[in-house]
Motif scaffolding. Sequence first.
Motif, mmCIF file in Angstrom:
data_model
loop_
_atom_site.group_PDB
_atom_site.id
_atom_site.type_symbol
_atom_site.label_atom_id
_atom_site.label_comp_id
_atom_site.label_asym_id
_atom_site.label_seq_id
_atom_site.Cartn_x
_atom_site.Cartn_y
_atom_site.Cartn_z
ATOM 1 N N GLU A 299 52.766 28.404 48.411
ATOM 2 C CA GLU A 299 52.927 29.844 48.219
ATOM 3 C C GLU A 299 51.973 30.358 47.134
ATOM 4 O O GLU A 299 51.390 31.436 47.252
ATOM 5 C CB GLU A 299 54.378 30.187 47.832
ATOM 6 N N THR A 300 51.821 29.561 46.067
ATOM 7 C CA THR A 300 50.905 29.945 44.990
ATOM 8 C C THR A 300 49.467 29.972 45.485
ATOM 9 O O THR A 300 48.701 30.892 45.173
ATOM 10 C CB THR A 300 51.023 28.954 43.813
ATOM 11 N N LEU A 301 49.093 28.980 46.279
ATOM 12 C CA LEU A 301 47.731 28.914 46.799
ATOM 13 C C LEU A 301 47.435 30.085 47.729
ATOM 14 O O LEU A 301 46.303 30.580 47.784
ATOM 15 C CB LEU A 301 47.511 27.590 47.529
ATOM 16 N N LYS A 302 48.448 30.543 48.471
ATOM 17 C CA LYS A 302 48.265 31.713 49.336
ATOM 18 C C LYS A 302 47.971 32.952 48.504
ATOM 19 O O LYS A 302 47.116 33.777 48.861
ATOM 20 C CB LYS A 302 49.515 31.941 50.192
ATOM 21 N N LYS B 253 44.478 32.776 47.207
ATOM 22 C CA LYS B 253 43.541 33.054 48.301
ATOM 23 C C LYS B 253 43.392 34.560 48.496
ATOM 24 O O LYS B 253 42.286 35.079 48.718
ATOM 25 C CB LYS B 253 44.036 32.383 49.581
ATOM 26 N N ARG B 254 44.519 35.302 48.416
ATOM 27 C CA ARG B 254 44.461 36.763 48.552
ATOM 28 C C ARG B 254 43.679 37.382 47.399
ATOM 29 O O ARG B 254 42.916 38.340 47.585
ATOM 30 C CB ARG B 254 45.875 37.341 48.608
ATOM 31 N N VAL B 255 43.876 36.850 46.193
ATOM 32 C CA VAL B 255 43.160 37.371 45.024
ATOM 33 C C VAL B 255 41.652 37.143 45.183
ATOM 34 O O VAL B 255 40.846 38.035 44.908
ATOM 35 C CB VAL B 255 43.676 36.700 43.733
ATOM 36 N N VAL B 256 41.267 35.943 45.627
ATOM 37 C CA VAL B 256 39.840 35.634 45.826
ATOM 38 C C VAL B 256 39.235 36.576 46.863
ATOM 39 O O VAL B 256 38.086 37.034 46.718
ATOM 40 C CB VAL B 256 39.670 34.161 46.257
ATOM 41 N N LYS B 257 40.003 36.893 47.903
ATOM 42 C CA LYS B 257 39.523 37.825 48.928
ATOM 43 C C LYS B 257 39.237 39.194 48.312
ATOM 44 O O LYS B 257 38.241 39.852 48.653
ATOM 45 C CB LYS B 257 40.562 37.946 50.043
ATOM 46 N N LYS B 258 40.113 39.621 47.393
ATOM 47 C CA LYS B 258 39.899 40.902 46.710
ATOM 48 C C LYS B 258 38.633 40.856 45.842
ATOM 49 O O LYS B 258 37.845 41.802 45.818
ATOM 50 C CB LYS B 258 41.105 41.242 45.827
ATOM 51 N N LEU B 259 38.456 39.743 45.129
ATOM 52 C CA LEU B 259 37.269 39.613 44.279
ATOM 53 C C LEU B 259 36.002 39.654 45.118
ATOM 54 O O LEU B 259 34.974 40.200 44.691
ATOM 55 C CB LEU B 259 37.342 38.298 43.485
ATOM 56 N N ASP B 260 36.079 39.098 46.329
ATOM 57 C CA ASP B 260 34.934 39.171 47.247
ATOM 58 C C ASP B 260 34.657 40.624 47.647
ATOM 59 O O ASP B 260 33.500 41.049 47.712
ATOM 60 C CB ASP B 260 35.198 38.333 48.500
ATOM 61 N N GLU B 261 35.743 41.377 47.914
ATOM 62 C CA GLU B 261 35.582 42.785 48.296
ATOM 63 C C GLU B 261 34.919 43.585 47.178
ATOM 64 O O GLU B 261 34.109 44.476 47.428
ATOM 65 C CB GLU B 261 36.949 43.395 48.634
ATOM 66 N N TRP B 262 35.281 43.262 45.946
ATOM 67 C CA TRP B 262 34.702 43.977 44.804
ATOM 68 C C TRP B 262 33.311 43.453 44.436
ATOM 69 O O TRP B 262 32.681 43.951 43.502
ATOM 70 C CB TRP B 262 35.613 43.847 43.577
ATOM 71 N N LYS B 263 32.863 42.397 45.138
ATOM 72 C CA LYS B 263 31.577 41.748 44.867
ATOM 73 C C LYS B 263 31.533 41.169 43.454
ATOM 74 O O LYS B 263 30.498 41.208 42.760
ATOM 75 C CB LYS B 263 30.411 42.727 45.091
ATOM 76 N N GLU C 57 48.435 44.000 39.216
ATOM 77 C CA GLU C 57 48.446 43.133 38.036
ATOM 78 C C GLU C 57 48.182 41.685 38.428
ATOM 79 O O GLU C 57 47.478 40.952 37.719
ATOM 80 C CB GLU C 57 49.787 43.267 37.307
ATOM 81 N N GLN C 58 48.715 41.285 39.559
ATOM 82 C CA GLN C 58 48.508 39.916 40.045
ATOM 83 C C GLN C 58 47.030 39.641 40.306
ATOM 84 O O GLN C 58 46.527 38.550 40.024
ATOM 85 C CB GLN C 58 49.327 39.724 41.322
ATOM 86 N N GLN C 59 46.328 40.647 40.828
ATOM 87 C CA GLN C 59 44.911 40.485 41.159
ATOM 88 C C GLN C 59 44.044 40.296 39.918
ATOM 89 O O GLN C 59 42.905 39.830 40.027
ATOM 90 C CB GLN C 59 44.422 41.701 41.949
ATOM 91 N N PHE C 60 44.566 40.652 38.747
ATOM 92 C CA PHE C 60 43.785 40.498 37.526
ATOM 93 C C PHE C 60 44.287 39.347 36.663
ATOM 94 O O PHE C 60 43.517 38.773 35.892
ATOM 95 C CB PHE C 60 43.790 41.810 36.727
ATOM 96 N N ARG C 61 45.555 39.021 36.779
ATOM 97 C CA ARG C 61 46.093 37.923 35.963
ATOM 98 C C ARG C 61 45.501 36.571 36.369
ATOM 99 O O ARG C 61 45.243 35.717 35.523
ATOM 100 C CB ARG C 61 47.622 37.882 36.057
ATOM 101 N N TRP C 62 45.281 36.372 37.686
ATOM 102 C CA TRP C 62 44.748 35.077 38.137
ATOM 103 C C TRP C 62 43.314 34.856 37.669
ATOM 104 O O TRP C 62 43.002 33.783 37.124
ATOM 105 C CB TRP C 62 44.866 34.950 39.650
ATOM 106 N N PRO C 63 42.387 35.806 37.869
ATOM 107 C CA PRO C 63 41.041 35.568 37.330
ATOM 108 C C PRO C 63 41.028 35.448 35.811
ATOM 109 O O PRO C 63 40.232 34.689 35.256
ATOM 110 C CB PRO C 63 40.232 36.781 37.806
ATOM 111 N N ALA C 64 41.904 36.181 35.135
ATOM 112 C CA ALA C 64 41.989 36.061 33.674
ATOM 113 C C ALA C 64 42.374 34.638 33.280
ATOM 114 O O ALA C 64 41.804 34.059 32.337
ATOM 115 C CB ALA C 64 43.001 37.065 33.121
ATOM 116 N N ALA C 65 43.339 34.054 34.009
ATOM 117 C CA ALA C 65 43.772 32.679 33.728
ATOM 118 C C ALA C 65 42.661 31.678 34.039
ATOM 119 O O ALA C 65 42.466 30.698 33.309
ATOM 120 C CB ALA C 65 45.021 32.358 34.545
ATOM 121 N N ALA C 66 41.919 31.923 35.133
ATOM 122 C CA ALA C 66 40.829 31.020 35.511
ATOM 123 C C ALA C 66 39.728 31.015 34.460
ATOM 124 O O ALA C 66 39.203 29.952 34.086
ATOM 125 C CB ALA C 66 40.267 31.420 36.875
ATOM 126 N N VAL C 67 39.372 32.183 33.971
ATOM 127 C CA VAL C 67 38.325 32.275 32.949
ATOM 128 C C VAL C 67 38.811 31.655 31.634
ATOM 129 O O VAL C 67 38.055 30.957 30.942
ATOM 130 C CB VAL C 67 37.903 33.746 32.731
#
Length: 542
Positions: free
Chosen positions: A169-172, A175-185, A214-224
């Motif tokens: 469920e977490t990986l899904k 995956k959605r967050v990465v798709k958004k980051l792709d949309e934003w280039k 918030e979810q779409q920004f928390r994951w990249p923040a954690a990755a960085v």
Amino acid sequence: MSDEAIQAAEAANASESADSATRAPSMKAVFTDGFLKKLTRTKPPIGYDRKGELIFKEDTSCKGYILWDTSQASPPGFGMRVGSKKTFVLRRKIDGKSLMPTVGNFADFKTVDEARLAAADMARSMVATGRNPNAIRREESAAELTLGQAMSDYTKFLTGRANKPARPETLKVIKRVVKKLDEWKWSGKKIRDITTKEIEEQFDKGKIFPTANEQQFRWPAAAVKWAIAKEGLAASAERREPRLDTNPFDILILHSKYREKATLDAMREEKSKRNPLRPTSSLGPFLEAAWSKQFLNDNMTGCHFLILMLLWGCRKSEHAACVWSELLKEHGDPGIGRKTTSHVCLADDEDWGPYVFFYKTKNGRSHRLPITPMALALLKIRQGAAAQEAIKRGFNAKSRQFVFPARSIFSKSGHYSDATDLLDDLRQEIKLEKLNRHDLRRSFGAVMTKLLVPPVVQRQFLNHADANATDTYTKAEWEELRTWMAKIEQNILVTAPNVYNALKPADWPAIAAPKPHVCRPPLPRTGRPKKPKAVKAEPEEA
């Protein structure tokens, strides 16, 4: 090679270090492609024969060895380390400091001449900078790291870590967050090139759906953040300044963009967003509709799935994969016993009585709940339905073991898991504006609050991360849990008299019930529209 030659070579090298039995001494040879291919860790060189050629002998205790290339085409210090892998290395002494960087794996080069050229480039870099070229490359890599690479590396870390690896469920979600980051280039952008201004602007655009935003920004923040920590450790080990030390997503915390817990609680209370099924209003109609819906369109498994999710207050990922305990092997291959598989036990177990066991839930802990009378009755109906399903599909079918078998025989998992469409139908049936699967768990919590269930018992039932529950209870503690679960179950089902009467034990008195709910008939499938027939053109008149 003769035995005498081998013995002579062994005698010549007898004065090597004490660990020579496990690490062979470094020796020299002219590298050719064929020669290097034959090298193995377990057959190290032990010396030279009279012609100056290397002598090899089988030695399974050898940990590895290094050979140095004597070809005139090689830069000085070029060699190969032979261990579990074969790796080209380059040894140089620069300003009194010995450096031996890796040139690359043997398999990465087509020929040894190609590896010699790469080693020569590294040698020039070492002379010019006085540093290990690989360390310089790592620095540059950290500085050039893109957000997409950081997300990929962080996902691999979450998936492969030994402690609490990421669940499907977490990986899904990732995956959605990465798709958004792709949309934003943003995925191809270097982290250092992403500005705080564009992060804030993009965050403000998504305020209509704050939770997802918030979810779409928390994951990249954690990755960085993870990438910065990793680079910091590498820089410390190499005694240099880190090349990546700023997380641009921290601007959202600095400017208080994320909602605080108090704000979230107030919003949920105001909008009743987190508990649309209220015991005094919509909970009963929902159960009556679900009980009626089970007889339409092969919805029995899905309706039972939702009702039990409500009666246990569990997450959908916890009970979806439950199997029948009698089909499990107590001993045998790992992963198929009762201790390592989510299962339902309807028998009167000597320690637990009837119970349901969830293996490694969201917080990483396994969780056990007592099965009380009416949930037990529903599970016996499920057991009968599962037997009928097994007769239809065959007893060797993948879905046979599951409490909630998948509707399709082609299901990869074999079990039912997604009740989204069914839940949406039930929501429309009772004219409820909002309803999702997690609301069933929240309704379970609302009933506990109404009954004044002790907080410690509430935490144990909901299996929260801060709960004090373990899988070891005294008999008195387990009986207390069973008593409270029975009370919760009755208070939930009493709101739906027809369901209550259908599941109650035979010696319990029936309660007054209205006419059973009758669900709307399913809409007929429209199918694919027929293609219009081609009209033949009339021949033109002369």
